[in-house]
Design a protein around this motif. Structure first.
Motif, PDB file in Angstrom:
ATOM      1  N   PRO A 154       0.810  -1.231   0.000  1.00  0.00           N
ATOM      2  CA  PRO A 154       0.000   0.000   0.000  1.00  0.00           C
ATOM      3  C   PRO A 154       0.839   1.276   0.000  1.00  0.00           C
ATOM      4  O   PRO A 154       0.459   2.268  -0.623  1.00  0.00           O
ATOM      5  CB  PRO A 154      -0.834  -0.135   1.279  1.00  0.00           C
ATOM      6  CG  PRO A 154      -0.884  -1.592   1.556  1.00  0.00           C
ATOM      7  CD  PRO A 154       0.419  -2.146   1.069  1.00  0.00           C
ATOM      8  N   GLU A 155       1.975   1.251   0.702  1.00  0.00           N
ATOM      9  CA  GLU A 155       2.826   2.442   0.750  1.00  0.00           C
ATOM     10  C   GLU A 155       3.365   2.790  -0.647  1.00  0.00           C
ATOM     11  O   GLU A 155       3.397   3.976  -1.022  1.00  0.00           O
ATOM     12  CB  GLU A 155       4.009   2.213   1.709  1.00  0.00           C
ATOM     13  CG  GLU A 155       3.609   2.015   3.160  1.00  0.00           C
ATOM     14  CD  GLU A 155       3.138   0.602   3.466  1.00  0.00           C
ATOM     15  OE1 GLU A 155       2.709   0.368   4.602  1.00  0.00           O
ATOM     16  OE2 GLU A 155       3.191  -0.259   2.544  1.00  0.00           O
ATOM     17  N   ILE A 156       3.742   1.768  -1.415  1.00  0.00           N
ATOM     18  CA  ILE A 156       4.218   1.996  -2.787  1.00  0.00           C
ATOM     19  C   ILE A 156       3.066   2.471  -3.660  1.00  0.00           C
ATOM     20  O   ILE A 156       3.244   3.348  -4.527  1.00  0.00           O
ATOM     21  CB  ILE A 156       4.839   0.711  -3.369  1.00  0.00           C
ATOM     22  CG1 ILE A 156       6.008   0.234  -2.491  1.00  0.00           C
ATOM     23  CG2 ILE A 156       5.306   0.935  -4.796  1.00  0.00           C
ATOM     24  CD1 ILE A 156       7.132   1.224  -2.381  1.00  0.00           C
ATOM     25  N   ALA A 157       1.881   1.918  -3.445  1.00  0.00           N
ATOM     26  CA  ALA A 157       0.710   2.328  -4.224  1.00  0.00           C
ATOM     27  C   ALA A 157       0.378   3.795  -3.983  1.00  0.00           C
ATOM     28  O   ALA A 157       0.002   4.525  -4.920  1.00  0.00           O
ATOM     29  CB  ALA A 157      -0.485   1.445  -3.870  1.00  0.00           C
ATOM     30  N   VAL A 158       0.514   4.230  -2.740  1.00  0.00           N
ATOM     31  CA  VAL A 158       0.270   5.638  -2.430  1.00  0.00           C
ATOM     32  C   VAL A 158       1.264   6.527  -3.181  1.00  0.00           C
ATOM     33  O   VAL A 158       0.890   7.550  -3.776  1.00  0.00           O
ATOM     34  CB  VAL A 158       0.369   5.884  -0.906  1.00  0.00           C
ATOM     35  CG1 VAL A 158       0.410   7.388  -0.613  1.00  0.00           C
ATOM     36  CG2 VAL A 158      -0.813   5.252  -0.196  1.00  0.00           C
ATOM     37  N   LEU A 159       2.530   6.134  -3.181  1.00  0.00           N
ATOM     38  CA  LEU A 159       3.537   6.903  -3.916  1.00  0.00           C
ATOM     39  C   LEU A 159       3.234   6.935  -5.410  1.00  0.00           C
ATOM     40  O   LEU A 159       3.432   7.960  -6.074  1.00  0.00           O
ATOM     41  CB  LEU A 159       4.922   6.311  -3.669  1.00  0.00           C
ATOM     42  CG  LEU A 159       5.475   6.439  -2.237  1.00  0.00           C
ATOM     43  CD1 LEU A 159       6.830   5.746  -2.133  1.00  0.00           C
ATOM     44  CD2 LEU A 159       5.590   7.900  -1.847  1.00  0.00           C
ATOM     45  N   CYS A 160       2.735   5.816  -5.942  1.00  0.00           N
ATOM     46  CA  CYS A 160       2.368   5.780  -7.366  1.00  0.00           C
ATOM     47  C   CYS A 160       1.216   6.736  -7.651  1.00  0.00           C
ATOM     48  O   CYS A 160       1.192   7.417  -8.688  1.00  0.00           O
ATOM     49  CB  CYS A 160       2.000   4.358  -7.770  1.00  0.00           C
ATOM     50  SG  CYS A 160       3.386   3.197  -7.792  1.00  0.00           S
ATOM     51  N   GLY A 161       0.242   6.781  -6.741  1.00  0.00           N
ATOM     52  CA  GLY A 161      -0.874   7.715  -6.910  1.00  0.00           C
ATOM     53  C   GLY A 161      -0.409   9.158  -6.862  1.00  0.00           C
ATOM     54  O   GLY A 161      -0.857  10.000  -7.662  1.00  0.00           O
ATOM     55  N   LEU A 162       0.496   9.478  -5.954  1.00  0.00           N
ATOM     56  CA  LEU A 162       1.043  10.831  -5.878  1.00  0.00           C
ATOM     57  C   LEU A 162       1.829  11.176  -7.138  1.00  0.00           C
ATOM     58  O   LEU A 162       1.751  12.302  -7.651  1.00  0.00           O
ATOM     59  CB  LEU A 162       1.940  10.964  -4.641  1.00  0.00           C
ATOM     60  CG  LEU A 162       1.253  10.794  -3.275  1.00  0.00           C
ATOM     61  CD1 LEU A 162       2.289  10.882  -2.152  1.00  0.00           C
ATOM     62  CD2 LEU A 162       0.163  11.826  -3.078  1.00  0.00           C
ATOM     63  N   ALA A 163       2.581  10.191  -7.653  1.00  0.00           N
ATOM     64  CA  ALA A 163       3.335  10.413  -8.887  1.00  0.00           C
ATOM     65  C   ALA A 163       2.396  10.628 -10.069  1.00  0.00           C
ATOM     66  O   ALA A 163       2.681  11.447 -10.958  1.00  0.00           O
ATOM     67  CB  ALA A 163       4.260   9.228  -9.150  1.00  0.00           C
TER      68      ALA A 163
END
Length: 358
Positions: free
Chosen positions: A126-135
């Motif tokens: 989930p932490e990586i997914a959040v970063l992907c959404g921000l990107a």
């Protein structure tokens, strides 16, 4: 001294006799009260929405009493405007440069969908997914800025087209699928972080509300106390003069739109926390709501003047009217009618204030 010089001196002194001996004064005459008010509002445009906010709180407080002025009701207003306040920060930055961003709502929703889909469809942490959404949101903002700055396209047209593209991509990518709050809570609670609540003296706050206030305070400092902030105002006031003064206008515009995209992505994360679920159909009118908050908040649509604090006051005004009229039991259409009147009134006041600089 010769006789001719003496005679000339005597003639000069005779000419001075009877002339005024008053010392030159450069004091400005006292301005009328209405002019002083106009200049004060020009310097601090957030005063108008602040006054309206205080008056609206007082009116609904008198009509509803403790039913409205309870800690729960007042913090409920903050929870309701948190997302609009966050996205309004992005909209404020763009409008201060004399632009407009109609795609903020779509970027926000797409970023939230990316966070959810990357977690549940692709199995990413989930932490990586959040970063992907921000990107994702940041990249969308960069595209907007590049088209406006490098291609010299009107911001209205660029962001209108981006709104349609992102909206379509959102539905095509998500297949109109909603990720349930129960699944998120069980497998990826970090997605609901901004929806977590804590109680202070009967007032219920969420981390989304705290994020909104922190974002407003940080941007207010940046806009008023850094070179980047001064350049934002300079571009909105006169881009040609700003460029002659050494401001890299194209680079600044790209940075503004890129930052706006990142803030929209943060708003998408906060929206997951607010709703508990990830839905591609929510938040579609956030672009209009953010523009409403900006306009009522005293930020000029012509750029170069306004305050991020004013935008926050504008968002709170809408929240106060929405909750107050709902508690009174009036038809919801009255809310839209009064907000529409506030928008027109805010633009009229802005035009009146701008006469100072004319």
């Amino acid at each position: 001294m010769s006789d001719a010089q003496t005679s000339a001196r005597n003639d000069f002194e005779k000419g001075l006799s009877g002339s005024s001996t008053d010392v030159a004064a450069f004091e400005r005459p006292e301005r009328p009260l209405i002019d002083r008010i106009q200049h004060r509002l020009h310097a601090r445009p957030e005063f108008v929405p602040l006054i309206v906010l205080v008056l609206s709180l007082a009116v609904f407080g008198i009509l509803l009493g403790s039913k409205f002025f309870s800690p729960f009701a007042l913090t409920l207003i903050l929870q309701q405007v948190a997302i609009v306040g966050i996205v309004g920060c992005a909209q404020s930055l763009v409008i201060l440069t004399a632009g407009i961003d109609l795609s903020v709502g779509a970027i926000m929703v797409l970023s939230s969908v990316v966070m959810g889909q990357f977690t549940f469809r692709y199995g990413l942490p989930p932490e990586i997914a959040v970063l992907c959404g921000l990107a994702c949101g940041t990249f969308c903002g960069f595209i907007n800025g590049a088209l406006v700055a490098w291609m010299r396209l009107p911001p209205f047209i660029v962001t209108l087209g981006m709104w349609q593209i992102v909206l379509a991509a959102n539905f095509l990518y998500s297949a109109n699928e909603t990720i349930r709050s129960q699944d998120i809570e069980a497998q990826a609670p970090i997605l609901q972080f901004f929806g977590e609540k804590f109680n202070i003296g009967g007032a219920v706050f969420t981390y989304g509300v705290i994020a909104m206030f922190l974002l407003v305070l940080v941007l207010n400092y940046v806009l008023n106390h850094t070179a980047w902030g001064r350049h934002v105002y300079a571009i909105g006031d006169d881009p040609d003069a700003a460029e002659l003064a050494g401001v890299r206008v194209s680079r600044m515009r790209i940075s503004v739109y890129t930052l706006a995209g990142l803030i929209c992505a943060i708003g998408g994360w906060a929206m997951i926390g607010r709703l508990g679920s990830v839905s591609p159909t929510t938040g579609q009118f956030t672009n209009i709501e953010s523009i409403t908050a900006v306009v009522i908040g005293g930020i000029s649509l012509f750029g170069g003047r306004g305050s991020i604090l004013g935008m926050l006051f504008g968002a709170l005004i809408v929240g106060v009217f929405s909750l107050g009229l709902r508690l009174i039991g009036t038809d919801p259409q009255w809310t839209y009618l009064l907000i529409g009147m506030l928008i027109i009134g805010a633009v009229a006041i802005d035009q009146w204030i701008r006469k100072v600089a004319a």
